[in-house]
Scaffold this active site. Structure first.
Site, mmCIF file in Angstrom:
data_model
loop_
_atom_site.group_PDB
_atom_site.id
_atom_site.type_symbol
_atom_site.label_atom_id
_atom_site.label_comp_id
_atom_site.label_asym_id
_atom_site.label_seq_id
_atom_site.Cartn_x
_atom_site.Cartn_y
_atom_site.Cartn_z
ATOM 1 N N HIS A 62 -14.024 11.391 -22.676
ATOM 2 C CA HIS A 62 -13.596 12.802 -22.555
ATOM 3 C C HIS A 62 -13.563 13.256 -21.099
ATOM 4 O O HIS A 62 -12.696 14.040 -20.702
ATOM 5 C CB HIS A 62 -14.484 13.704 -23.417
ATOM 6 C CG HIS A 62 -14.271 13.469 -24.888
ATOM 7 N ND1 HIS A 62 -15.249 12.977 -25.728
ATOM 8 C CD2 HIS A 62 -13.159 13.575 -25.653
ATOM 9 C CE1 HIS A 62 -14.757 12.834 -26.942
ATOM 10 N NE2 HIS A 62 -13.486 13.177 -26.930
ATOM 11 N N ASP A 86 -12.799 16.718 -32.440
ATOM 12 C CA ASP A 86 -14.254 16.523 -32.325
ATOM 13 C C ASP A 86 -14.855 17.422 -31.251
ATOM 14 O O ASP A 86 -16.067 17.511 -31.126
ATOM 15 C CB ASP A 86 -14.554 15.043 -32.000
ATOM 16 C CG ASP A 86 -13.714 14.579 -30.806
ATOM 17 O OD1 ASP A 86 -12.950 13.618 -30.963
ATOM 18 O OD2 ASP A 86 -13.779 15.215 -29.736
ATOM 19 N N GLU A 106 -4.887 20.794 -33.930
ATOM 20 C CA GLU A 106 -5.516 19.710 -34.715
ATOM 21 C C GLU A 106 -4.926 19.746 -36.125
ATOM 22 O O GLU A 106 -4.951 20.771 -36.809
ATOM 23 C CB GLU A 106 -7.029 19.936 -34.738
ATOM 24 C CG GLU A 106 -7.812 19.101 -35.744
ATOM 25 C CD GLU A 106 -7.618 17.604 -35.613
ATOM 26 O OE1 GLU A 106 -7.967 17.038 -34.553
ATOM 27 O OE2 GLU A 106 -7.114 17.002 -36.568
ATOM 28 N N ASP A 138 0.481 20.154 -37.145
ATOM 29 C CA ASP A 138 0.903 18.857 -36.598
ATOM 30 C C ASP A 138 1.388 19.099 -35.162
ATOM 31 O O ASP A 138 2.269 19.942 -34.945
ATOM 32 C CB ASP A 138 2.047 18.331 -37.479
ATOM 33 C CG ASP A 138 2.530 16.973 -37.001
ATOM 34 O OD1 ASP A 138 3.136 16.250 -37.806
ATOM 35 O OD2 ASP A 138 2.293 16.633 -35.815
ATOM 36 N N GLY A 139 0.836 18.366 -34.240
ATOM 37 C CA GLY A 139 1.189 18.559 -32.825
ATOM 38 C C GLY A 139 2.673 18.369 -32.566
ATOM 39 O O GLY A 139 3.269 19.006 -31.691
ATOM 40 N N ASP A 156 -5.024 13.936 -27.266
ATOM 41 C CA ASP A 156 -6.270 13.272 -27.661
ATOM 42 C C ASP A 156 -6.174 12.944 -29.145
ATOM 43 O O ASP A 156 -6.901 13.468 -29.987
ATOM 44 C CB ASP A 156 -7.439 14.227 -27.366
ATOM 45 C CG ASP A 156 -8.763 13.619 -27.747
ATOM 46 O OD1 ASP A 156 -9.707 14.391 -28.043
ATOM 47 O OD2 ASP A 156 -8.857 12.377 -27.775
ATOM 48 N N THR A 158 -5.172 10.118 -32.551
ATOM 49 C CA THR A 158 -5.676 8.859 -33.093
ATOM 50 C C THR A 158 -4.751 7.737 -32.616
ATOM 51 O O THR A 158 -3.811 7.982 -31.869
ATOM 52 C CB THR A 158 -5.636 8.946 -34.642
ATOM 53 O OG1 THR A 158 -4.476 9.691 -35.015
ATOM 54 C CG2 THR A 158 -6.864 9.654 -35.187
ATOM 55 N N ASP A 159 -5.028 6.532 -33.056
ATOM 56 C CA ASP A 159 -4.185 5.399 -32.652
ATOM 57 C C ASP A 159 -2.820 5.500 -33.354
ATOM 58 O O ASP A 159 -2.678 6.283 -34.286
ATOM 59 C CB ASP A 159 -4.918 4.106 -33.041
ATOM 60 C CG ASP A 159 -6.152 3.943 -32.159
ATOM 61 O OD1 ASP A 159 -7.155 4.600 -32.429
ATOM 62 O OD2 ASP A 159 -6.070 3.239 -31.150
HETATM 63 N N1 SAM Z 1 -11.617 12.265 -29.028
HETATM 64 C C1 SAM Z 1 -11.409 11.013 -29.723
HETATM 65 C C2 SAM Z 1 -11.721 9.846 -28.856
HETATM 66 O O1 SAM Z 1 -12.703 9.947 -28.137
HETATM 67 O O2 SAM Z 1 -10.985 8.854 -28.944
HETATM 68 C C3 SAM Z 1 -9.985 10.864 -30.184
HETATM 69 C C4 SAM Z 1 -9.916 11.080 -31.586
HETATM 70 S S1 SAM Z 1 -9.696 12.730 -32.075
HETATM 71 C C5 SAM Z 1 -10.885 12.958 -33.235
HETATM 72 C C6 SAM Z 1 -8.151 12.417 -32.823
HETATM 73 C C7 SAM Z 1 -7.668 13.588 -33.578
HETATM 74 O O3 SAM Z 1 -6.242 13.621 -33.554
HETATM 75 C C8 SAM Z 1 -8.077 13.573 -35.058
HETATM 76 O O4 SAM Z 1 -8.913 14.681 -35.280
HETATM 77 C C9 SAM Z 1 -6.750 13.682 -35.811
HETATM 78 O O5 SAM Z 1 -6.843 14.514 -36.956
HETATM 79 C C10 SAM Z 1 -5.858 14.301 -34.741
HETATM 80 N N2 SAM Z 1 -4.432 14.064 -34.952
HETATM 81 C C11 SAM Z 1 -3.830 12.901 -35.288
HETATM 82 N N3 SAM Z 1 -2.499 13.080 -35.369
HETATM 83 C C12 SAM Z 1 -2.253 14.387 -35.069
HETATM 84 C C13 SAM Z 1 -1.069 15.174 -34.985
HETATM 85 N N4 SAM Z 1 0.138 14.645 -35.244
HETATM 86 N N5 SAM Z 1 -1.187 16.478 -34.633
HETATM 87 C C14 SAM Z 1 -2.411 17.020 -34.373
HETATM 88 N N6 SAM Z 1 -3.574 16.327 -34.453
HETATM 89 C C15 SAM Z 1 -3.488 15.021 -34.791
#
Ligand code: SAM
Length: 279
Positions: A62, A86, A106, A138-139, A156, A158-159
């Site tokens: 972060h 998170d 989010e 959705d972003g 930030d 997910t994969d």
């Molecule tokens: N902070 C984390 C780290 O240290 O790797 C990264 C993970 S963070 C929890 C990833 C977030 O992205 C998840 O909460 C997921 O719900 C969100 N997410 C995934 N796709 C998304 C989208 N299209 N729009 C908004 N949020 C999204």
């Protein structure tokens, strides 16, 4: 006997975690959420069987995804975070009093509620800062219809599987560019060396949209596969052009756990085989 859990990010290799306790488990319409405790890593957020963040080393990720763009921008005031449920990025960004607004988009509201409850060491109640606006959306959709300008966009997510997949497309990067102010910068987490093919593909996409692009890296123990790469882009600012004295004076006003001037400068050093692929 404690349960052993195997991460499912790579098909032929991976890491296992001894689960001391399962704290939370829920399948939402977006993903499978699991929070477990491990004696060494503390509480761990796992989404669709992939480790997202751990109390043990979340500060490295972060700090690196937030502080490099914040200190590279002349005057960051309006920040957009895509994902980040998170609260780890929020905790870093609220340290800067000159930042006026932080918008966090989010997709899964369950992530925010379970992070608030079980991942306090990661967010430290930063959700309560009055400058923060949380949008459950959705972003991709948000940026398509957004008409505001942001100084920094931090992706930030997910994969590139599940809801995070579309955060790595040319269309999405183009919509990011439309939402950036003049000196705007975007940064996105971009996988480890094991996913470098995908990273280079993403870089080629973003190079078609932004004048300045590149990678920086950092080593984060819980991300299997060596250093984690962060991809950056900007129309006006070349993050690799660093004025050491200016940067040092800015950084010295703050205290961080991982990040410092030398870490900032050295994070842009890349292995030769990646430099060759990029050029
Ligand atoms: N902070 C984390 C780290 O240290 O790797 C990264 C993970 S963070 C929890 C990833 C977030 O992205 C998840 O909460 C997921 O719900 C969100 N997410 C995934 N796709 C998304 C989208 N299209 N729009 C908004 N949020 C999204």
């Amino acid at each position: 006997m404690k349960k052993i859990w195997l991460e499912k990010l790579h098909s032929n290799i991976g890491q296992f975690i001894k689960i001391n306790k399962i704290i939370y488990k829920k399948k939402t319409k977006y993903q499978k959420i699991c929070i477990v405790n491990n004696k060494k890593l503390g509480n761990i957020l796992i989404l669709d069987n992939i480790i997202q963040t751990t109390e043990f080393d979340e500060f490295i990720y972060h700090e690196m995804i937030c502080l490099i763009p914040i200190f590279s921008h002349p005057k960051p005031q309006k920040i957009l975070i895509i994902g980040g449920g998170d609260g780890g990025c929020l905790k870093q960004i609220i340290k800067f009093k000159q930042i006026k607004s932080i918008t966090l988009v989010e997709i899964d509201k369950k992530i925010i509620s379970c992070s608030k409850k079980y991942l306090f060491k990661i967010h430290k109640n930063s959700f309560n800062d009055i400058r923060i606006k949380i949008i459950h959306d959705d972003g991709i959709k948000f940026l398509k219809q957004n008409n505001k300008k942001f100084d920094l966009i931090i992706i930030d997510g997910t994969d590139p599987i599940g809801p995070g997949k579309k955060l790595f497309t040319k269309k999405f990067y183009y919509n990011c560019q439309k939402s950036l102010s003049k000196n705007g910068i975007i940064v996105t987490q971009s996988g480890t060396i094991l996913q470098i093919k995908q990273t280079i593909k993403n870089l080629k996409k973003i190079k078609k949209i932004f004048k300045h692009t590149g990678l920086y890296q950092s080593s984060i123990p819980t991300y299997y596969g060596g250093n984690m790469f962060f991809m950056w882009a900007s129309q006006k600012i070349n993050l690799k052009k660093i004025n050491k004295n200016e940067l040092s004076n800015k950084i010295n006003l703050y205290k961080f756990k991982y990040y410092n001037l030398i870490i900032h400068i050295n994070s842009f050093a890349l292995p030769q085989f990646i430099i060759k692929k990029i050029n």
